[in-house]
Design a protein around this motif. Structure first.
Motif, mmCIF file in Angstrom:
data_model
loop_
_atom_site.group_PDB
_atom_site.id
_atom_site.type_symbol
_atom_site.label_atom_id
_atom_site.label_comp_id
_atom_site.label_asym_id
_atom_site.label_seq_id
_atom_site.Cartn_x
_atom_site.Cartn_y
_atom_site.Cartn_z
ATOM 1 N N GLN A 43 3.532 61.602 50.755
ATOM 2 C CA GLN A 43 2.576 61.828 50.145
ATOM 3 C C GLN A 43 1.614 61.755 49.132
ATOM 4 O O GLN A 43 0.741 61.474 49.767
ATOM 5 C CB GLN A 43 3.698 63.791 49.386
ATOM 6 N N LYS A 49 -5.616 64.269 46.776
ATOM 7 C CA LYS A 49 -5.259 63.871 48.025
ATOM 8 C C LYS A 49 -5.774 63.553 48.999
ATOM 9 O O LYS A 49 -5.211 63.372 49.797
ATOM 10 C CB LYS A 49 -4.068 65.878 48.303
ATOM 11 N N VAL A 100 3.495 65.975 41.772
ATOM 12 C CA VAL A 100 2.884 66.257 42.720
ATOM 13 C C VAL A 100 1.820 65.947 43.294
ATOM 14 O O VAL A 100 0.754 65.882 42.378
ATOM 15 C CB VAL A 100 2.796 67.967 42.019
ATOM 16 N N GLU A 104 -1.893 67.060 44.885
ATOM 17 C CA GLU A 104 -2.565 68.435 45.670
ATOM 18 C C GLU A 104 -4.307 67.834 45.253
ATOM 19 O O GLU A 104 -3.634 67.057 45.051
ATOM 20 C CB GLU A 104 -2.466 69.674 45.276
ATOM 21 N N ASN A 105 -4.666 68.879 46.451
ATOM 22 C CA ASN A 105 -6.884 68.747 45.805
ATOM 23 C C ASN A 105 -6.992 69.584 44.185
ATOM 24 O O ASN A 105 -6.256 70.272 43.674
ATOM 25 C CB ASN A 105 -7.064 69.095 46.627
ATOM 26 N N GLU A 117 -7.140 72.963 43.541
ATOM 27 C CA GLU A 117 -5.590 74.113 43.873
ATOM 28 C C GLU A 117 -4.121 73.745 42.072
ATOM 29 O O GLU A 117 -3.732 74.028 41.901
ATOM 30 C CB GLU A 117 -4.053 72.989 44.538
ATOM 31 N N GLU A 176 -4.172 78.674 41.435
ATOM 32 C CA GLU A 176 -2.570 78.755 42.360
ATOM 33 C C GLU A 176 -2.800 79.958 43.526
ATOM 34 O O GLU A 176 -3.641 81.172 43.695
ATOM 35 C CB GLU A 176 -1.923 79.328 41.251
ATOM 36 N N GLU A 177 -2.633 78.624 44.662
ATOM 37 C CA GLU A 177 -2.674 79.542 45.927
ATOM 38 C C GLU A 177 -1.949 80.661 46.160
ATOM 39 O O GLU A 177 -0.730 80.434 45.814
ATOM 40 C CB GLU A 177 -2.295 78.713 47.291
#
Length: 748
Positions: free
Chosen positions: A214, A227, A507, A509-510, A513, A517-518
């Motif tokens: 990842q 990300k 973690v 992510e972009n 995010e 919070e999605e």
């Protein structure tokens, strides 16, 4: 007194300086500052670990004083001062700096807040279990070359036979002359999965590797927030990773809230934690924020815990954003994946590092099994000699009793020389002349103890011989078969992953995010609709049921599926394209949709769609593939469950194209119809099961210039009849013939 001639060499001073500085720079680069791509270790780390191995400071033995380790390493292998050796030893023991600590430290080895380790005379250390098993195992099997140490009084390994990609797992940092290396640590389990995937598919791309890795996995946790930029960083080996600390909001008394920082950016380790606290205090003092009431660092050996108490009704989201912007709670980690490869520094991308590791594993394992094979072959020779000797033991005893010396007896055993040896009979002498043991066998026989003649001992010898023969066969298979060696390496990697892999801490992510919070995606049933012009859309299942007749009439493809599923498109070029259902517009029944080309690599100008189905149904089914040149095969649908958006669904011969993909259900026969109106009906059971990468077998023997126009499956509800010269032909009444025959001409 002897006359000695002295020669003065005149040269430009700048040239001498330039040459000397380049020599010094290369020495620093290769021999001190940069890790080797093969084992991911700098020389000082490699020498320290090897010295601990030599001293027997194993994971299951007592700790030894670090001063002893440092002194021994400096005296034998690394004459560059004790401080550099001890610092390297300390870092290899610090869990907050290494994803996989290599040394088990006992005593004060420093803290995440920048406290230094105690002096080496107070601290103790020993090897970690993983270091012993994955870094130092098999050194006695000639797996790596050994080179002389600095004064040529000892031998040291040129590189350690590390079985896992340590350069990625533990990362590296170092300042050489004119260059810097900075490689982030990664998750052991993910890296091993990526290595295994590369062994299985040498053409794997960096994008595909990113499905396994990842991104970085820092021991301090945190959040990587760029990300989308990681792929380019891993392709080039250079770039900047943005990391944020983890901030939670905790409710307190009287409606007050607190911000709790439980994870920090990797770059904040050490003195930067204190600097962060000072920066937060400065924000309060300069009135940049009035929301913070108190700051306390409650960190302990259990982990980081920095608490910011807030006033009532404080704007927590705004304050978190301020901390990211104004302090080092968000920071950048500069990546420069520079390592020594083939004796020279090189900036390497992710795939290149993994390829170097795989090449090294094959080299190490080849050397290991070659050594083991030679030992087993030598053992087999002795065993065969002893087994043979047991069969003629009376004769051998007679030779020994009749010989005047060991050499005379050995000469008889090896070459059958009987002169000077007393025998009981001429028969014995003749038998002795027939003996032809090897030199090693003869020596073993002469040294054999009498108890070896006990029946159970002979049986044990035979059993041991059988085991040796099996080992030789296995080692020869590993050495001569790339696939077998690859399986062995994969098996060892999976074993290491099972024992030592830990859950990911960081973690990835972009940035968006990190703040918003999605919502979790709600899974639902939808229907994929595509018209004859290639426009696709999805509607919910109830909408489709209400408009079923219209939808079926207007749509070329109607595929019930889940919104989390994928749609498979098989085309006449032999390709399979995958479309995420979520990418297809979802809306009202009368919406037009968008061209299918927008969602995948399919091009209506280059290829025609042969078959469309949901991936969920595809991977649970069995399929028949047919081509214009009459090639057929059966393929298991699970082979098409892949991560790539486009793959070759089948292999085609030059000038051929895919004309039929059919999911096996009740169909028992298939009918070929050619352009010259030839039909052939064959049993599907005669079509062999093949891999998707196979061409298949010939289904129909075509005449010159003829091609298969279509394939039908008349045992189901459809394809019972076709129209030929305005007359219906019943396909299910055609005679079933053998595969790879010519078929019969249709008559109108």
């Amino acid at each position: 007194m002897e006359n000695t001639q002295q020669q003065i060499i005149r040269t430009e001073y700048s040239e001498i300086m330039q040459k000397s500085y380049i020599d010094y720079a290369m020495s620093v680069i290769v021999s001190r500052a940069l890790p080797d791509v093969r084992d991911g270790l700098k020389p000082v780390q490699r020498r320290t670990l090897y010295d601990m191995y030599e001293l027997g400071i194993r994971y299951d033995r007592p700790y030894r004083k670090c001063a002893r380790i440092v002194g021994d390493t400096m005296g034998k292998y690394h004459p560059h001062g004790d401080s550099s050796i001890y610092e390297a030893l300390v870092v290899m023991a610090q869990e907050f700096k290494k994803g996989l600590p290599l040394v088990d430290g006992h005593g004060n080895f420093g803290s995440i807040e920048g406290d230094g380790a105690a002096a080496m005379r107070y601290t103790e250390a020993r090897l970690q279990k993983v270091t012993q098993e994955a870094f130092l195992a098999d050194l006695d099997k000639n797996v790596v070359p050994f080179v002389p140490n600095f004064d040529e009084t000892e031998k040291e390994p040129e590189v350690l036979p590390v079985r896992l990609p340590n350069l990625l797992v533990n990362g590296a940092d170092g300042i050489a002359v004119g260059m810097v290396t900075s490689i982030p640590p990664h998750n052991l389990g993910e890296v091993i999965d990526a290595v295994i995937a590369t062994i299985k598919n040498s053409n794997i791309t960096t994008e595909e590797l990113m499905q396994y890795i990842q991104g970085p996995d820092f021991p301090t946790g945190g959040i990587v927030v760029n990300k989308d930029e990681l792929t380019d960083i891993y392709k080039t080996g250079m770039g900047k990773i943005r990391i944020r600390g983890k901030v939670d909001v905790e409710k307190g008394k009287n409606g007050k809230e607190s911000l709790v920082i439980s994870e920090i950016p990797y770059t904040m380790i050490g003195a930067n934690i204190g600097k962060f606290l000072n920066d937060v205090a400065a924000l309060v003092e300069t009135k940049k924020t009035t929301d913070i009431v108190d700051i306390s660092n409650q960190s302990s050996k259990d982990g980081i815990r920095i608490v910011l108490e807030l006033r009532k009704n404080a704007d927590t989201n705004n304050l978190i954003n301020m901390l990211y912007k104004k302090t080092r709670l968000e920071d950048t980690f500069s990546v420069n994946m520079l390592a020594v490869s083939d004796g020279r520094p090189e900036t390497l991308g992710l795939k290149k590092i993994i390829e170097h590791h795989i090449d090294f594993q094959f080299e190490v394992n080849t050397r290991k099994y070659q050594t083991l094979l030679e030992k087993e072959q030598a053992k087999r020779e002795i065993q065969e000699g002893l087994i043979k000797a047991c069969d003629v033991i009376d004769l051998i005893i007679e030779i020994l009793r009749g010989s005047k010396s060991r050499e005379q007896a050995k000469e008889c055993l090896v070459n059958g020389v009987t002169e000077g040896i007393r025998f009981k009979s001429r028969t014995s002498k003749k038998q002795a002349e027939q003996l032809h043991f090897t030199d090693a066998q003869a020596t073993a026989i002469l040294e054999m103890r009498l108890y070896k003649l006990i029946g159970l001992e002979i049986a044990a010898l035979q059993k041991e011989h059988d085991e040796t023969v099996k080992n030789i066969a296995r080692y020869e298979d590993l050495l001569n078969n790339y696939g077998s060696m690859a399986k062995q390496i994969i098996k060892e990697l999976q074993s290491l992953k099972k024992e030592y892999a830990v859950p990911r801490k960081t973690v990835v992510e972009n940035g968006e995010e990190a703040v918003y919070e999605e919502k979790k995606l709600e899974e639902m049933e939808v229907v994929f609709l595509m018209d004859r012009f290639g426009y696709a859309r999805t509607v919910d299942a109830q909408t489709y049921e209400r408009n079923k007749e219209t939808a079926d009439a207007e749509s070329r493809y109607v595929i019930p599926c889940m919104n989390t599923d994928k749609i498979c498109l098989f085309t006449d070029t032999g390709s399979q394209h995958l479309i995420r259902v979520l990418d297809v517009p979802f809306g009202k029944f009368r919406d037009k949709g968008k061209p299918i080309d927008n969602f995948c690599n399919y091009s209506s100008a280059r290829e025609a769609i042969v078959y469309v189905e949901s991936l969920q149904r595809v991977k649970m089914s069995l399929f028949v593939f047919g081509t214009a040149q009459g090639m057929v095969k059966q393929v298991e649908g699970s082979e098409f469950d892949v991560a790539k958006r486009t793959i070759a669904a089948t292999k085609l011969q030059e000038g051929d194209r895919l004309i039929s993909v059919h999911r096996m259900d009740e169909a028992e026969t298939a009918v070929f119809k050619t352009e010259h109106d030839i039909c052939l009906r064959i049993r599907i059971g005669d079509i062999p099961l093949k891999k998707k990468g196979a061409i298949g077998v010939r289904g129909i023997r075509l005449g010159e210039g003829d091609r298969v126009e279509a394939m039908y499956y008349p045992d189901g509800e459809k394809d019972k009849t076709i129209l030929y010269k305005e007359k219906e032909i019943r396909l299910d009444r055609l005679k079933v013939a053998g595969r790879d025959t010519k078929g019969t001409k249709l008559r109108g």
